[in-house]
Design a protein around this motif. Structure first.
Motif, PDB file in Angstrom:
ATOM      1  N   HIS A  42     -49.351  24.970  38.661  1.00  0.00           N
ATOM      2  CA  HIS A  42     -50.594  24.265  38.960  1.00  0.00           C
ATOM      3  C   HIS A  42     -50.576  22.809  38.502  1.00  0.00           C
ATOM      4  CE1 HIS A  42     -51.231  25.899  34.857  1.00  0.00           C
ATOM      5  NE2 HIS A  42     -51.803  24.728  34.656  1.00  0.00           N
ATOM      6  N   VAL A  43     -49.544  22.402  37.793  1.00  0.00           N
ATOM      7  CA  VAL A  43     -49.460  21.016  37.315  1.00  0.00           C
ATOM      8  C   VAL A  43     -48.774  20.163  38.375  1.00  0.00           C
ATOM      9  CG1 VAL A  43     -48.519  19.461  35.575  1.00  0.00           C
ATOM     10  CG2 VAL A  43     -49.409  21.703  34.902  1.00  0.00           C
ATOM     11  N   ASN A  44     -49.538  19.277  38.974  1.00  0.00           N
ATOM     12  CA  ASN A  44     -49.000  18.355  39.980  1.00  0.00           C
ATOM     13  C   ASN A  44     -49.166  16.886  39.581  1.00  0.00           C
ATOM     14  OD1 ASN A  44     -48.178  20.307  42.030  1.00  0.00           O
ATOM     15  ND2 ASN A  44     -50.368  20.716  42.253  1.00  0.00           N
ATOM     16  N   THR A  45     -50.186  16.611  38.772  1.00  0.00           N
ATOM     17  CA  THR A  45     -50.449  15.242  38.333  1.00  0.00           C
ATOM     18  C   THR A  45     -50.461  15.198  36.811  1.00  0.00           C
ATOM     19  OG1 THR A  45     -51.796  14.820  40.293  1.00  0.00           O
ATOM     20  CG2 THR A  45     -52.029  13.285  38.465  1.00  0.00           C
ATOM     21  N   ILE A  46     -49.665  14.279  36.253  1.00  0.00           N
ATOM     22  CA  ILE A  46     -49.554  14.157  34.797  1.00  0.00           C
ATOM     23  C   ILE A  46     -50.041  12.778  34.358  1.00  0.00           C
ATOM     24  CG2 ILE A  46     -47.982  14.137  32.826  1.00  0.00           C
ATOM     25  CD1 ILE A  46     -46.146  16.009  34.323  1.00  0.00           C
ATOM     26  N   ALA A  47     -51.028  12.769  33.468  1.00  0.00           N
ATOM     27  CA  ALA A  47     -51.471  11.512  32.860  1.00  0.00           C
ATOM     28  C   ALA A  47     -50.654  11.274  31.599  1.00  0.00           C
ATOM     29  CB  ALA A  47     -52.959  11.590  32.524  1.00  0.00           C
ATOM     30  N   ILE A  48     -50.346  10.014  31.315  1.00  0.00           N
ATOM     31  CA  ILE A  48     -49.501   9.661  30.171  1.00  0.00           C
ATOM     32  C   ILE A  48     -50.338   8.892  29.158  1.00  0.00           C
ATOM     33  CG2 ILE A  48     -47.374   8.531  29.435  1.00  0.00           C
ATOM     34  CD1 ILE A  48     -46.472   8.638  32.375  1.00  0.00           C
ATOM     35  N   ILE A  49     -50.320   9.338  27.907  1.00  0.00           N
ATOM     36  CA  ILE A  49     -51.082   8.676  26.852  1.00  0.00           C
ATOM     37  C   ILE A  49     -50.163   8.394  25.657  1.00  0.00           C
ATOM     38  CG2 ILE A  49     -53.174   9.886  27.576  1.00  0.00           C
ATOM     39  CD1 ILE A  49     -52.977  11.522  24.966  1.00  0.00           C
ATOM     40  N   ASP A  50     -50.602   7.453  24.831  1.00  0.00           N
ATOM     41  CA  ASP A  50     -49.885   7.124  23.593  1.00  0.00           C
ATOM     42  C   ASP A  50     -50.720   7.604  22.413  1.00  0.00           C
ATOM     43  OD1 ASP A  50     -48.462   6.131  21.487  1.00  0.00           O
ATOM     44  OD2 ASP A  50     -48.673   4.018  22.026  1.00  0.00           O
ATOM     45  N   ARG A  51     -50.220   8.611  21.735  1.00  0.00           N
ATOM     46  CA  ARG A  51     -50.916   9.134  20.574  1.00  0.00           C
ATOM     47  C   ARG A  51     -50.091   8.874  19.307  1.00  0.00           C
ATOM     48  NH1 ARG A  51     -51.611  14.862  17.886  1.00  0.00           N
ATOM     49  NH2 ARG A  51     -53.582  14.521  16.812  1.00  0.00           N
ATOM     50  N   SER A  52     -49.287   7.830  19.323  1.00  0.00           N
ATOM     51  CA  SER A  52     -48.384   7.572  18.201  1.00  0.00           C
ATOM     52  C   SER A  52     -48.774   6.339  17.395  1.00  0.00           C
ATOM     53  CB  SER A  52     -46.948   7.390  18.719  1.00  0.00           C
ATOM     54  OG  SER A  52     -46.860   6.283  19.590  1.00  0.00           O
ATOM     55  N   ARG A  53     -49.934   5.770  17.676  1.00  0.00           N
ATOM     56  CA  ARG A  53     -50.372   4.607  16.909  1.00  0.00           C
ATOM     57  C   ARG A  53     -50.571   5.003  15.451  1.00  0.00           C
ATOM     58  NH1 ARG A  53     -56.007   2.728  18.663  1.00  0.00           N
ATOM     59  NH2 ARG A  53     -56.610   4.365  17.186  1.00  0.00           N
ATOM     60  N   PRO A  54     -49.971   4.274  14.503  1.00  0.00           N
ATOM     61  CA  PRO A  54     -50.167   4.613  13.088  1.00  0.00           C
ATOM     62  C   PRO A  54     -51.648   4.611  12.728  1.00  0.00           C
ATOM     63  CG  PRO A  54     -48.407   3.009  13.326  1.00  0.00           C
ATOM     64  CD  PRO A  54     -49.069   3.121  14.676  1.00  0.00           C
ATOM     65  N   SER A  55     -52.056   5.591  11.947  1.00  0.00           N
ATOM     66  CA  SER A  55     -53.476   5.705  11.610  1.00  0.00           C
ATOM     67  C   SER A  55     -53.917   4.666  10.601  1.00  0.00           C
ATOM     68  CB  SER A  55     -53.772   7.112  11.064  1.00  0.00           C
ATOM     69  OG  SER A  55     -52.956   7.383   9.933  1.00  0.00           O
ATOM     70  N   SER A  56     -52.965   3.968   9.950  1.00  0.00           N
ATOM     71  CA  SER A  56     -53.297   2.926   8.982  1.00  0.00           C
ATOM     72  C   SER A  56     -52.372   1.745   9.173  1.00  0.00           C
ATOM     73  CB  SER A  56     -53.171   3.444   7.550  1.00  0.00           C
ATOM     74  OG  SER A  56     -53.279   2.378   6.626  1.00  0.00           O
ATOM     75  N   GLY A  57     -52.939   0.571   9.420  1.00  0.00           N
ATOM     76  CA  GLY A  57     -52.117  -0.625   9.593  1.00  0.00           C
ATOM     77  C   GLY A  57     -51.324  -0.946   8.349  1.00  0.00           C
ATOM     78  N   PHE A  58     -51.936  -0.732   7.128  1.00  0.00           N
ATOM     79  CA  PHE A  58     -51.231  -1.016   5.887  1.00  0.00           C
ATOM     80  C   PHE A  58     -50.000  -0.135   5.747  1.00  0.00           C
ATOM     81  CE2 PHE A  58     -50.531   0.049   1.378  1.00  0.00           C
ATOM     82  CZ  PHE A  58     -50.184  -1.195   0.899  1.00  0.00           C
TER      83      PHE A  58
END
Length: 353
Positions: A42-58
């Motif tokens: 049933h998977v024909n369309t895949i959305a791509i996201i970035d979930r790797s942003r560091p949670s703390s800039g420091f």
């Protein structure tokens, strides 16, 4: 007498080598390779996201300093990984890929998977982009290490005195590891959780250890390149992708069919495989020796592979080896059998669309 025989023998060997080299040519075939995993029908369309942003800039800055990374290396690399995945997925016939601007916080260290994104968020993103599943960059880690070597090179001064020059070589090794997840909201399952890794290096020299390290070019372009390749590699894991394979074929022969084999070779090189195949078939029907027949049969196998007739190609390659003793055809049979197996898997994956 020794010199008289040695010199002509040398040139004779070179002549034979050049003749052998000129009797084959290389062509490039575009091949659709199957995905490494099976994605739900049933998977024909895949959305791509970035979930790797560091949670703390420091923490991001501290981590970069600790691993020897240039500042901003992670952010640029994440974008390249995203691009690599998106570029390859948009070319596959199995899925429609939809890059998004969704960027979520992920692992602080970039080295471990965080708990999966909540399903209500996944469902919301899928609804917004009309997608059936989500491919997410879940973690991103780049690591640099530098080693230096000292070498001494003997030299002479202008006045002829022996001297020794000391030189240092700095070598930077770079690795990129990226974690991926494939979210399927219809079944609320993680269809895949996987890490891809790529590595590379650069080097520089200098009169001192410090100078050699200072002369090293920025690692950022290498990290970007490795990140893009990691993204493309993950695309090949979840979707059929196009790749290029090299194939050699024969363009020469001895005796009365020399001109025919050369002409057929030129036709194949210019893309006229139909006419080339007619000539190879004619040579095969009238070949005066096994060597010429084996070459023609081998080329017939390649022609069938070019047209996607893999089972027939295997028969021709087997004939070239078994009936005519063409040793190269044995390896070609194995390559074709591998392609046939891949094609069967590919047919199943494409039918899922």
């Amino acid at each position: 007498m020794k010199n008289t025989f040695t010199v002509p023998s040398f040139f004779a060997c070179c002549f034979l080598f050049l003749c052998a080299a000129c009797s084959t040519s290389t062509t490039h075939l575009r091949v659709l390779q199957p995905a490494q995993i099976v994605v739900a029908d049933h998977v024909n369309t895949i959305a791509i996201i970035d979930r790797s942003r560091p949670s703390s800039g420091f923490i991001d800055v501290v981590a970069n300093q600790a691993s020897g990374n240039d500042f901003g290396q992670g952010r640029s690399g994440r974008k390249k990984a995203f691009a690599g995945l998106a570029d390859v997925l948009t070319q596959t016939p199995r899925f429609q890929a939809k890059p998004t601007d969704v960027e979520l916080s992920g692992s602080e260290s970039g080295r471990t998977f965080m708990p999966p994104v909540e399903w209500y968020e996944i469902e919301g993103i899928c609804k917004k982009y009309n997608a059936d599943a989500i491919a997410a960059i879940e973690m991103f880690d780049s690591y640099n290490s530098i080693q230096t070597d000292r070498s001494a090179v003997k030299d002479k001064t202008k006045d002829g005195r022996d001297t020794t020059k000391i030189s240092f070589t700095a070598k930077r090794k770079i690795s990129v590891t990226i974690g991926w997840r494939l979210y399927d909201p219809a079944t609320k399952t993680i269809g895949d959780e996987f890490k891809t890794s790529q590595s590379g290096e650069n080097s520089a020299t200098g009169p001192t250890e410090k100078a050699a390290v200072k002369n090293l070019a920025s690692a950022n372009p290498i990290v970007d390149d490795l990140s893009y390749k990691a993204g493309a590699a993950y695309a090949a894991r979840v979707a059929p992708v196009w790749t290029t394979v090299d194939r050699e074929f024969y363009t020469g022969a001895k005796g009365p069919f020399k001109a025919d084999m050369e002409k057929a070779g030129r036709l194949a090189e210019t893309g006229d495989w139909a006419k080339a195949t007619e000539i190879w078939q004619g040579v095969l029907n009238n070949a005066p020796d096994k060597k010429t027949g084996g070459r023609a049969a081998y080329n017939m196998a390649l022609s069938d592979e070019y047209y996607g007739k893999l089972e027939s190609a295997i028969q021709w390659a087997t004939k070239a080896y078994a009936d005519y003793g063409n040793d190269g055809a044995k390896k070609y049979v194995e390559q074709l059998q591998g392609r046939l197996s891949d094609q069967q898997r590919l047919d199943q994956q494409i039918q899922r669309k």
